[in-house]
Design a protein around this motif. Structure first.
Motif, mmCIF file in Angstrom:
data_model
loop_
_atom_site.group_PDB
_atom_site.id
_atom_site.type_symbol
_atom_site.label_atom_id
_atom_site.label_comp_id
_atom_site.label_asym_id
_atom_site.label_seq_id
_atom_site.Cartn_x
_atom_site.Cartn_y
_atom_site.Cartn_z
ATOM 1 N N GLU A 75 0.821 -1.202 0.000
ATOM 2 C CA GLU A 75 0.000 0.000 0.000
ATOM 3 C C GLU A 75 0.865 1.266 0.000
ATOM 4 O O GLU A 75 0.487 2.284 -0.571
ATOM 5 C CB GLU A 75 -0.875 -0.017 1.248
ATOM 6 N N ASP A 81 0.368 -0.615 -5.155
ATOM 7 C CA ASP A 81 -1.004 -0.350 -4.705
ATOM 8 C C ASP A 81 -1.957 -0.284 -5.893
ATOM 9 O O ASP A 81 -3.052 -0.851 -5.864
ATOM 10 C CB ASP A 81 -1.031 0.962 -3.918
ATOM 11 N N TYR A 82 -1.536 0.372 -6.962
ATOM 12 C CA TYR A 82 -2.379 0.473 -8.152
ATOM 13 C C TYR A 82 -2.589 -0.905 -8.784
ATOM 14 O O TYR A 82 -3.708 -1.275 -9.130
ATOM 15 C CB TYR A 82 -1.736 1.424 -9.162
ATOM 16 N N SER A 84 -2.365 -3.794 -7.323
ATOM 17 C CA SER A 84 -3.144 -4.678 -6.446
ATOM 18 C C SER A 84 -4.640 -4.476 -6.638
ATOM 19 O O SER A 84 -5.420 -5.400 -6.450
ATOM 20 C CB SER A 84 -2.765 -4.458 -4.983
ATOM 21 N N ASP A 85 -5.049 -3.272 -7.032
ATOM 22 C CA ASP A 85 -6.461 -3.044 -7.342
ATOM 23 C C ASP A 85 -6.862 -3.757 -8.630
ATOM 24 O O ASP A 85 -8.019 -4.112 -8.809
ATOM 25 C CB ASP A 85 -6.751 -1.549 -7.487
ATOM 26 N N GLN A 86 -5.892 -3.952 -9.521
ATOM 27 C CA GLN A 86 -6.187 -4.560 -10.823
ATOM 28 C C GLN A 86 -6.148 -6.086 -10.772
ATOM 29 O O GLN A 86 -7.062 -6.750 -11.259
ATOM 30 C CB GLN A 86 -5.187 -4.067 -11.879
#
Length: 100
Positions: A75, A81-82, A84-86
């Protein structure tokens, strides 16, 4: 245009009267900030702190799980972090930081 000007002036005049500041010496209808405050003893009578009794709760309060540490590390690094959202946290973490 003249038909709109008269009601507009009347409305603005009423707004100025409504929002004009009252005399501070006059008691207002709303309570002041001083009257809302309560003593500490009274507040503590109905607001109790949750106490931790078991060693298990104490342990997990101070030590984070490996997954939580992995999540925080990813995070704090914006590309991870970006990503991990994908694609998900574990795959993004493996891509940027290697195996756990």
């Amino acid at each position: 245009m003249k038909s709109l000007l008269a009601p507009l002036i009347v409305t603005l005049a009423l707004a100025v009267l409504c929002y004009s500041e009252k005399d501070p010496k006059e008691p207002s209808g709303s309570p002041s900030a001083d009257s809302i405050k309560i003593k500490k003893e009274v507040a503590n009578a109905f607001v109790k702190r949750q106490k931790r009794y078991t060693p298990y709760e104490w342990y997990y309060e101070y030590y984070k799980s490996p997954m939580e540490r992995m999540h925080e590390r990813c995070e704090n690094y914006p590309p991870c972090d970006y990503l991990s959202d994908q694609i998900g946290l574990s795959m993004a973490y493996n891509r940027y930081f290697g195996r756990y």
